[in-house]
Motif scaffolding. Structure first.
Motif, PDB file in Angstrom:
ATOM      1  N   SER A  37      38.480  53.048  47.670  1.00  0.00           N
ATOM      2  CA  SER A  37      39.925  52.941  47.910  1.00  0.00           C
ATOM      3  C   SER A  37      40.226  52.404  49.314  1.00  0.00           C
ATOM      4  O   SER A  37      41.395  52.311  49.705  1.00  0.00           O
ATOM      5  CB  SER A  37      40.602  54.297  47.720  1.00  0.00           C
ATOM      6  OG  SER A  37      40.159  55.222  48.694  1.00  0.00           O
ATOM      7  N   ARG A  94      37.969  48.968  40.940  1.00  0.00           N
ATOM      8  CA  ARG A  94      37.669  49.937  41.993  1.00  0.00           C
ATOM      9  C   ARG A  94      38.247  51.321  41.671  1.00  0.00           C
ATOM     10  O   ARG A  94      37.660  52.342  42.038  1.00  0.00           O
ATOM     11  CB  ARG A  94      38.215  49.446  43.334  1.00  0.00           C
ATOM     12  CG  ARG A  94      37.349  48.372  43.992  1.00  0.00           C
ATOM     13  CD  ARG A  94      37.858  48.077  45.383  1.00  0.00           C
ATOM     14  NE  ARG A  94      36.870  47.335  46.162  1.00  0.00           N
ATOM     15  CZ  ARG A  94      36.687  47.506  47.471  1.00  0.00           C
ATOM     16  NH1 ARG A  94      37.420  48.385  48.138  1.00  0.00           N
ATOM     17  NH2 ARG A  94      35.786  46.794  48.120  1.00  0.00           N
ATOM     18  N   MET A  95      39.371  51.344  41.006  1.00  0.00           N
ATOM     19  CA  MET A  95      40.008  52.631  40.678  1.00  0.00           C
ATOM     20  C   MET A  95      39.138  53.485  39.766  1.00  0.00           C
ATOM     21  O   MET A  95      39.251  54.713  39.764  1.00  0.00           O
ATOM     22  CB  MET A  95      41.378  52.383  40.033  1.00  0.00           C
ATOM     23  CG  MET A  95      42.432  51.867  40.998  1.00  0.00           C
ATOM     24  SD  MET A  95      44.011  51.506  40.182  1.00  0.00           S
ATOM     25  CE  MET A  95      44.556  53.162  39.752  1.00  0.00           C
ATOM     26  N   TYR A 100      39.931  49.103  51.570  1.00  0.00           N
ATOM     27  CA  TYR A 100      39.763  47.664  51.377  1.00  0.00           C
ATOM     28  C   TYR A 100      39.577  46.960  52.722  1.00  0.00           C
ATOM     29  O   TYR A 100      40.407  47.091  53.623  1.00  0.00           O
ATOM     30  CB  TYR A 100      40.979  47.079  50.656  1.00  0.00           C
ATOM     31  CG  TYR A 100      41.073  47.502  49.213  1.00  0.00           C
ATOM     32  CD1 TYR A 100      40.613  46.677  48.203  1.00  0.00           C
ATOM     33  CD2 TYR A 100      41.605  48.746  48.874  1.00  0.00           C
ATOM     34  CE1 TYR A 100      40.673  47.065  46.868  1.00  0.00           C
ATOM     35  CE2 TYR A 100      41.675  49.147  47.551  1.00  0.00           C
ATOM     36  CZ  TYR A 100      41.208  48.305  46.554  1.00  0.00           C
ATOM     37  OH  TYR A 100      41.268  48.706  45.244  1.00  0.00           O
ATOM     38  N   ILE A 125      41.277  45.663  42.048  1.00  0.00           N
ATOM     39  CA  ILE A 125      41.818  47.005  42.257  1.00  0.00           C
ATOM     40  C   ILE A 125      41.563  47.880  41.029  1.00  0.00           C
ATOM     41  O   ILE A 125      41.145  49.045  41.154  1.00  0.00           O
ATOM     42  CB  ILE A 125      43.323  46.942  42.579  1.00  0.00           C
ATOM     43  CG1 ILE A 125      43.544  46.320  43.961  1.00  0.00           C
ATOM     44  CG2 ILE A 125      43.942  48.341  42.519  1.00  0.00           C
ATOM     45  CD1 ILE A 125      45.001  46.071  44.287  1.00  0.00           C
ATOM     46  N   GLU A 126      41.787  47.325  39.866  1.00  0.00           N
ATOM     47  CA  GLU A 126      41.585  48.092  38.635  1.00  0.00           C
ATOM     48  C   GLU A 126      40.131  48.535  38.493  1.00  0.00           C
ATOM     49  O   GLU A 126      39.855  49.683  38.135  1.00  0.00           O
ATOM     50  CB  GLU A 126      41.993  47.238  37.431  1.00  0.00           C
ATOM     51  CG  GLU A 126      41.950  47.981  36.112  1.00  0.00           C
ATOM     52  CD  GLU A 126      42.457  47.120  34.968  1.00  0.00           C
ATOM     53  OE1 GLU A 126      41.620  46.397  34.378  1.00  0.00           O
ATOM     54  OE2 GLU A 126      43.676  47.142  34.697  1.00  0.00           O
ATOM     55  N   ALA A 153      46.544  47.773  49.380  1.00  0.00           N
ATOM     56  CA  ALA A 153      45.763  46.530  49.342  1.00  0.00           C
ATOM     57  C   ALA A 153      46.679  45.329  49.152  1.00  0.00           C
ATOM     58  O   ALA A 153      46.386  44.235  49.642  1.00  0.00           O
ATOM     59  CB  ALA A 153      44.726  46.593  48.233  1.00  0.00           C
ATOM     60  N   HIS A 154      47.799  45.527  48.442  1.00  0.00           N
ATOM     61  CA  HIS A 154      48.747  44.429  48.242  1.00  0.00           C
ATOM     62  C   HIS A 154      49.378  43.999  49.561  1.00  0.00           C
ATOM     63  O   HIS A 154      49.701  42.822  49.754  1.00  0.00           O
ATOM     64  CB  HIS A 154      49.831  44.840  47.249  1.00  0.00           C
ATOM     65  CG  HIS A 154      49.319  45.044  45.855  1.00  0.00           C
ATOM     66  ND1 HIS A 154      49.060  43.994  44.994  1.00  0.00           N
ATOM     67  CD2 HIS A 154      49.009  46.179  45.172  1.00  0.00           C
ATOM     68  CE1 HIS A 154      48.613  44.474  43.840  1.00  0.00           C
ATOM     69  NE2 HIS A 154      48.569  45.791  43.917  1.00  0.00           N
ATOM     70  N   ARG A 156      44.620  42.241  41.328  1.00  0.00           N
ATOM     71  CA  ARG A 156      44.871  43.314  40.375  1.00  0.00           C
ATOM     72  C   ARG A 156      43.587  43.702  39.643  1.00  0.00           C
ATOM     73  O   ARG A 156      43.309  44.884  39.431  1.00  0.00           O
ATOM     74  CB  ARG A 156      45.940  42.880  39.360  1.00  0.00           C
ATOM     75  CG  ARG A 156      46.369  43.991  38.406  1.00  0.00           C
ATOM     76  CD  ARG A 156      47.082  43.439  37.191  1.00  0.00           C
ATOM     77  NE  ARG A 156      46.192  42.612  36.376  1.00  0.00           N
ATOM     78  CZ  ARG A 156      45.269  43.106  35.551  1.00  0.00           C
ATOM     79  NH1 ARG A 156      45.097  44.414  35.437  1.00  0.00           N
ATOM     80  NH2 ARG A 156      44.521  42.291  34.838  1.00  0.00           N
ATOM     81  N   HIS A 163      44.638  51.868  47.139  1.00  0.00           N
ATOM     82  CA  HIS A 163      44.763  50.769  46.188  1.00  0.00           C
ATOM     83  C   HIS A 163      46.136  50.115  46.312  1.00  0.00           C
ATOM     84  O   HIS A 163      46.263  48.890  46.215  1.00  0.00           O
ATOM     85  CB  HIS A 163      44.549  51.295  44.763  1.00  0.00           C
ATOM     86  CG  HIS A 163      43.202  51.927  44.561  1.00  0.00           C
ATOM     87  ND1 HIS A 163      42.019  51.232  44.731  1.00  0.00           N
ATOM     88  CD2 HIS A 163      42.853  53.197  44.206  1.00  0.00           C
ATOM     89  CE1 HIS A 163      40.998  52.043  44.475  1.00  0.00           C
ATOM     90  NE2 HIS A 163      41.480  53.236  44.156  1.00  0.00           N
ATOM     91  N   ASP A 164      47.171  50.928  46.530  1.00  0.00           N
ATOM     92  CA  ASP A 164      48.522  50.378  46.636  1.00  0.00           C
ATOM     93  C   ASP A 164      48.684  49.499  47.876  1.00  0.00           C
ATOM     94  O   ASP A 164      49.286  48.417  47.811  1.00  0.00           O
ATOM     95  CB  ASP A 164      49.553  51.511  46.670  1.00  0.00           C
ATOM     96  CG  ASP A 164      49.668  52.237  45.336  1.00  0.00           C
ATOM     97  OD1 ASP A 164      49.322  51.625  44.300  1.00  0.00           O
ATOM     98  OD2 ASP A 164      50.087  53.413  45.334  1.00  0.00           O
TER      99      ASP A 164
END
Length: 279
Positions: free
Chosen positions: A161, A152-153, A163, A149-150, A112-113, A146, A109-110
């Motif tokens: 997780s 998907r988490m 992408y 991601i939220e 992905a940015h 965001r 997730h991190d």
């Protein structure tokens, strides 16, 4: 010849009707009803089967099972698996120099940015496994990312997780579905929509498409890359790159293709299958 299916749709019925007209014996096999021994050598089986299951798992596993009995399946299990995995498909195409959208993969997730920073907004996040235009997300800005991601988490699936992110291609209100049968491109359609998702399953409208030599070549190269025999290949018209391959479908629907072109695709596929058995 076997016709493997789980739901008898228009496409499967068209194969049955075309087989009658051609004098070909075709045996519909309801995959959820199958029970058999893997690798059995004394089974009285057909030489070839058409894979028409709507469920990816039914399609993949029944193809594997039939192959264990010595049946040639169109398409084979390895092609089905490759085409179901968008990352695998894109990787094979890119390695062969076949034009594809700029694509990034992020494994958390991190990270992905970081993909967003590389691609720039807007871009598209797709599920690695999926079809019919489902679960696509157009990411216009950091707040969109965001939110995705939220969501998907909180989905308890490890693949959420990972992408798969692609450039947003500003296509001319349409994409192209090209059908490949063996080493031929017999027919293609445009799929028009005011929405950026042009799948006919999502409301896109079909129209006949002209197959020029460049379009034919890229479709055949894509088919060869995934070892396909009967495929629906989705091609985009990129404003700078020209034709690029977006996705490859191993159990392709063709009702809309036949409806707008009048082309007898079921007949073409059956004739190809018969010739394959003869070889």
């Amino acid at each position: 010849m076997l016709l493997l299916y789980d739901i008898l749709r228009w496409e499967e019925k068209s194969f049955i009707e075309a087989a009658k007209k051609l004098g070909i014996e075709i045996k519909p096999v309801h995959v959820p009803s199958i029970c058999g021994k893997v690798g059995r050598t004394d089974a009285d089986m057909e030489d070839i089967a058409l894979q028409r299951c709507t469920s990816f798992y039914n399609a993949l596993e029944s193809a594997i099972f039939m192959e264990s009995l010595g049946v040639d399946v169109i398409n084979r299990s390895d092609t089905i698996m490759i085409c179901q995995d968008k990352l695998w498909t894109t990787s094979l195409l890119a390695r062969r120099g076949i034009p594809v959208p700029d694509t990034y993969v992020a494994f958390s997730h991190d990270s992905a940015h970081k993909a967003a920073d590389e691609l720039g907004y807007p871009f598209v996040i797709k599920p690695i496994h999926g079809s019919w235009g489902r679960m696509l997300a157009l990411i216009d800005d950091e707040e969109d990312l965001r939110t995705v991601i939220e969501h998907r988490m909180y989905i308890p699936n490890p693949i959420q997780s990972i992408y798969y992110a692609q450039e947003f291609v500003r296509k001319p209100g349409r994409d192209i579905r090209v059908v490949v049968v063996g080493d031929e491109v017999p027919v293609a359609i445009y799929r028009y929509s005011d929405h950026w998702i042009t799948n006919t399953a999502r409301g896109g409208k079909a129209a006949p498409a002209h197959v020029d030599p460049e379009l034919e070549e890229i479709a055949l190269r894509a088919s060869e890359a995934v070892k396909g025999q009967f495929l629906g290949i989705d091609i985009l018209e990129h404003p700078e790159k020209g034709y690029i391959v977006d996705e490859v479908n191993a159990v392709t629907e063709f009702k809309n293709t036949v409806a707008v072109t009048g082309y007898d695709l079921a007949k073409k596929v059956l004739e190809f299958a018969v010739e394959r058995v003869k070889r």
